[in-house]
Design a protein around this motif. Structure first.
Motif, PDB file in Angstrom:
ATOM      1  N   HIS A 210       0.843  -0.972   0.204  1.00 11.10           N
ATOM      2  CA  HIS A 210      -0.032   0.000   0.303  1.00 11.10           C
ATOM      3  C   HIS A 210       0.390   1.071  -0.322  1.00 11.10           C
ATOM      4  O   HIS A 210       2.164   1.118   0.933  1.00 11.10           O
ATOM      5  N   LEU A 211       0.712   2.481  -0.660  1.00 14.61           N
ATOM      6  CA  LEU A 211       1.020   3.553  -0.191  1.00 14.61           C
ATOM      7  C   LEU A 211      -0.048   4.501   0.483  1.00 14.61           C
ATOM      8  O   LEU A 211      -0.880   4.625  -0.241  1.00 14.61           O
ATOM      9  N   ASN A 212       0.809   5.136   1.200  1.00 17.87           N
ATOM     10  CA  ASN A 212       0.272   6.210   2.439  1.00 17.87           C
ATOM     11  C   ASN A 212       1.519   7.463   1.882  1.00 17.87           C
ATOM     12  O   ASN A 212       2.323   7.854   2.700  1.00 17.87           O
ATOM     13  N   GLY A 215      -0.479  10.199   4.852  1.00 14.55           N
ATOM     14  CA  GLY A 215      -1.611  10.167   6.236  1.00 14.55           C
ATOM     15  C   GLY A 215      -1.543   9.775   7.317  1.00 14.55           C
ATOM     16  O   GLY A 215      -0.531   9.425   7.393  1.00 14.55           O
ATOM     17  N   GLU A 216      -2.227   9.339   8.038  1.00 19.34           N
ATOM     18  CA  GLU A 216      -2.673   8.438   8.969  1.00 19.34           C
ATOM     19  C   GLU A 216      -2.826   7.129   8.194  1.00 19.34           C
ATOM     20  O   GLU A 216      -2.989   6.906   7.614  1.00 19.34           O
TER      21      GLU A 216
END
Length: 216
Positions: A210-212, A215-216
């Motif tokens: 996953h790419l974040n 963000g939280e």
């Protein structure tokens, strides 16, 4: 080059089809990670070599490649070169191992490896470690299967040379292979270093992530 940085690691899982696969594919990474995270748990599974001289080699080698780490190694007795014919035993062993560990990162062979034992383990690993960051390492050998990885872990020259030295020191049973020498190991790590602008590196194939973006 943009860095991807993990949080502190407490446990990693390392999987190999044969005794020496892990050290060949990611020995420099093991040396680096275990020194940066003293006391890290390294949980290892190897499919073949159980009860043989190769298991003895592997236990001593992983202790050397994981200084200061809490290492636990499981070695199965699947016949070397016949893993696909023992699919149930491989799947069951991998499933038992999965239930016993809690890693933040999983390392295994990459699924385009030309060796049938490596490839089977690579294909089955994501079926057990479904929600883990899984990185596929590359194993230099006679087959022409070195690919085009896009994820690199830089190594210092000292670590690359230490990896090559430890491979020769701890796997004497492999010394008769014409590719099993310092030039081979340093040649590949130097090439991967060139590709990420460092003296040396080990390269991995990212299974899924996953790419974040902040963000939280």
């Amino acid at each position: 080059m943009i860095d991807l940085t993990t949080a502190a690691l407490s446990e990693i899982a390392v999987l190999g089809a044969h005794c020496d696969d892990i050290a060949i594919g990611m020995g420099g990474t093991l040396l680096t990670v275990t020194r940066r995270h003293p006391g890290i748990r390294v949980r290892a599974l190897v499919l073949t070599g159980g009860g043989t001289e190769r298991e003895v080699e592997e236990r001593k080698a992983l202790d050397a490649f994981c200084p200061g780490a809490d290492v636990e190694l499981t070695v199965l007795d699947v016949p070397d070169g016949r893993a696909p014919a023992h699919w149930d035993a491989v799947k069951d062993g991998l499933s038992r191992f999965r239930r016993a560990v809690s890693p933040e990162v999983v390392f295994a062979p990459q699924r385009h490896d030309a060796h049938q034992d490596h490839r089977l383990l690579a294909e089955l690993t994501p079926t057990e470690f479904r929600d883990h960051l899984t990185l596929g390492y590359e194993i230099i050998k006679w087959e022409n299967d070195i690919g085009q990885p896009t994820l690199f872990h830089p190594l210092t020259t000292a670590v690359a040379e230490e990896k090559a030295r430890l491979l020769g020191e701890h796997y004497p049973s492999q010394a008769d292979h014409d590719w099993f020498d310092d030039l081979s190991f340093l040649g590949l790590s130097r090439l991967r270093g060139v590709q990420c602008r460092h003296p040396h590196a080990e390269a991995f194939v990212l299974e899924k992530a996953h790419l974040n973006f902040g963000g939280e």
